[in-house]
Design a protein around this motif. Sequence first.
Motif, short mmCIF file in Angstrom:
data_model
loop_
_atom_site.label_atom_id
_atom_site.label_comp_id
_atom_site.label_asym_id
_atom_site.label_seq_id
_atom_site.Cartn_x
_atom_site.Cartn_y
_atom_site.Cartn_z
N GLY A 158 -16.73 -41.03 -24.00
CA GLY A 158 -16.56 -40.06 -22.92
C GLY A 158 -17.60 -40.17 -21.81
O GLY A 158 -17.63 -39.32 -20.92
N GLN A 159 -18.43 -41.20 -21.83
CA GLN A 159 -19.49 -41.34 -20.83
C GLN A 159 -19.11 -42.39 -19.79
O GLN A 159 -18.66 -43.48 -20.12
N LEU A 160 -19.32 -42.06 -18.53
CA LEU A 160 -19.09 -43.02 -17.45
C LEU A 160 -20.41 -43.75 -17.21
O LEU A 160 -21.08 -43.57 -16.21
N SER A 161 -20.76 -44.58 -18.17
CA SER A 161 -22.01 -45.34 -18.15
C SER A 161 -21.84 -46.60 -17.30
O SER A 161 -20.73 -46.93 -16.86
N LYS A 162 -22.94 -47.33 -17.10
CA LYS A 162 -22.87 -48.60 -16.37
C LYS A 162 -21.89 -49.55 -17.05
O LYS A 162 -21.12 -50.23 -16.39
N ALA A 163 -21.93 -49.59 -18.38
CA ALA A 163 -21.02 -50.47 -19.12
C ALA A 163 -19.58 -50.03 -18.93
O ALA A 163 -18.68 -50.87 -18.78
N ALA A 164 -19.32 -48.73 -18.93
CA ALA A 164 -17.95 -48.22 -18.74
C ALA A 164 -17.46 -48.55 -17.33
O ALA A 164 -16.30 -48.93 -17.15
N ILE A 165 -18.33 -48.40 -16.36
CA ILE A 165 -17.97 -48.71 -14.97
C ILE A 165 -17.60 -50.19 -14.84
O ILE A 165 -16.56 -50.53 -14.26
N ALA A 166 -18.42 -51.06 -15.41
CA ALA A 166 -18.15 -52.50 -15.35
C ALA A 166 -16.83 -52.83 -16.04
O ALA A 166 -16.02 -53.61 -15.52
N GLN A 167 -16.57 -52.20 -17.19
CA GLN A 167 -15.33 -52.45 -17.91
C GLN A 167 -14.13 -51.95 -17.10
O GLN A 167 -13.12 -52.63 -17.00
N LEU B 62 -3.60 -51.27 -23.58
CA LEU B 62 -4.31 -49.98 -23.67
C LEU B 62 -3.45 -48.92 -24.34
O LEU B 62 -2.22 -48.97 -24.30
N PRO B 63 -4.12 -47.91 -24.94
CA PRO B 63 -3.37 -46.84 -25.61
C PRO B 63 -2.50 -46.05 -24.63
O PRO B 63 -2.86 -45.93 -23.45
N PRO B 64 -1.39 -45.50 -25.11
CA PRO B 64 -0.53 -44.68 -24.25
C PRO B 64 -1.22 -43.37 -23.87
O PRO B 64 -2.19 -42.96 -24.50
N VAL B 65 -0.68 -42.73 -22.83
CA VAL B 65 -1.26 -41.46 -22.36
C VAL B 65 -0.20 -40.36 -22.29
O VAL B 65 -0.41 -39.34 -21.64
N ASP B 66 0.91 -40.56 -23.00
CA ASP B 66 1.99 -39.57 -22.93
C ASP B 66 1.60 -38.23 -23.55
O ASP B 66 2.30 -37.24 -23.36
N HIS C 157 -8.62 -43.21 -19.60
CA HIS C 157 -8.52 -42.70 -20.98
C HIS C 157 -9.10 -43.72 -21.95
O HIS C 157 -9.86 -43.36 -22.87
N ALA C 158 -8.78 -45.00 -21.76
CA ALA C 158 -9.33 -46.04 -22.63
C ALA C 158 -10.85 -46.13 -22.48
O ALA C 158 -11.56 -46.34 -23.47
N LEU C 159 -11.35 -45.95 -21.27
CA LEU C 159 -12.80 -45.93 -21.07
C LEU C 159 -13.43 -44.75 -21.80
O LEU C 159 -14.49 -44.90 -22.43
N ALA C 160 -12.79 -43.60 -21.74
CA ALA C 160 -13.31 -42.42 -22.43
C ALA C 160 -13.40 -42.68 -23.94
O ALA C 160 -14.40 -42.34 -24.58
N LYS C 161 -12.38 -43.32 -24.48
CA LYS C 161 -12.37 -43.63 -25.91
C LYS C 161 -13.42 -44.69 -26.26
O LYS C 161 -14.13 -44.56 -27.26
N ALA C 162 -13.53 -45.72 -25.46
CA ALA C 162 -14.41 -46.84 -25.76
C ALA C 162 -15.90 -46.52 -25.54
O ALA C 162 -16.76 -47.11 -26.18
N PHE C 163 -16.18 -45.58 -24.65
CA PHE C 163 -17.57 -45.30 -24.27
C PHE C 163 -17.96 -43.85 -24.55
O PHE C 163 -18.79 -43.28 -23.85
N ARG D 295 -19.12 -37.55 -17.18
CA ARG D 295 -18.30 -37.60 -18.40
C ARG D 295 -16.83 -37.72 -18.06
O ARG D 295 -16.37 -37.21 -17.04
N LEU D 296 -16.09 -38.36 -18.96
CA LEU D 296 -14.64 -38.51 -18.83
C LEU D 296 -14.00 -37.61 -19.89
O LEU D 296 -14.24 -37.78 -21.08
N VAL D 297 -13.17 -36.67 -19.42
CA VAL D 297 -12.59 -35.68 -20.33
C VAL D 297 -11.06 -35.72 -20.24
O VAL D 297 -10.47 -35.20 -19.29
N PRO D 298 -10.41 -36.36 -21.23
CA PRO D 298 -8.94 -36.35 -21.27
C PRO D 298 -8.43 -34.92 -21.51
O PRO D 298 -9.03 -34.15 -22.27
N LEU D 299 -7.34 -34.57 -20.82
CA LEU D 299 -6.76 -33.23 -20.92
C LEU D 299 -5.45 -33.28 -21.68
O LEU D 299 -4.47 -33.85 -21.19
#
Length: 115
Positions: free
Chosen positions: A64-73, A20-24, A56-62, A109-113
């Motif tokens: 920014g939505q916490l969808s059913k697919a994002a939850i499963a992933q 997964l991508p870094p979060v630094d 963060h990876a879920l936010a990028k892949a989906f 929604r998933l919002v990286p800061l």
Amino acid sequence: MVDGVGGVGGVSFAETLATLPPVDHLRGLDVIDAADAVVHHIPAAPGKLGSLRIYHALAKAFDGQLSKAAIAQGLEWFAEHVVEARAHPGSHPNIDLLLAQQVAPQGWRLVPLPA
């Protein structure tokens, strides 16, 4: 697989994190509800960085939505920790959130800061 989740026979949490991508560049991530209220926060702090990387990876892949697919992933990526979270509710709040949303997704929604 254990309970349809990674771990025994699947990809482990540590193996997933390595891909997964870094979060630094982040100070955390907020989970936002439909009324734009923060319902959950994951700080960039020791002991939380693995969860931050997954969310963060879920936010990028989906988008920014916490969808059913994002939850499963997300549950797949948390791998063996999901079994522990189910056995000990409250011990893994970032997994607990996904488990609760799996039952009744709220469209959060998933919002990286940025740091």
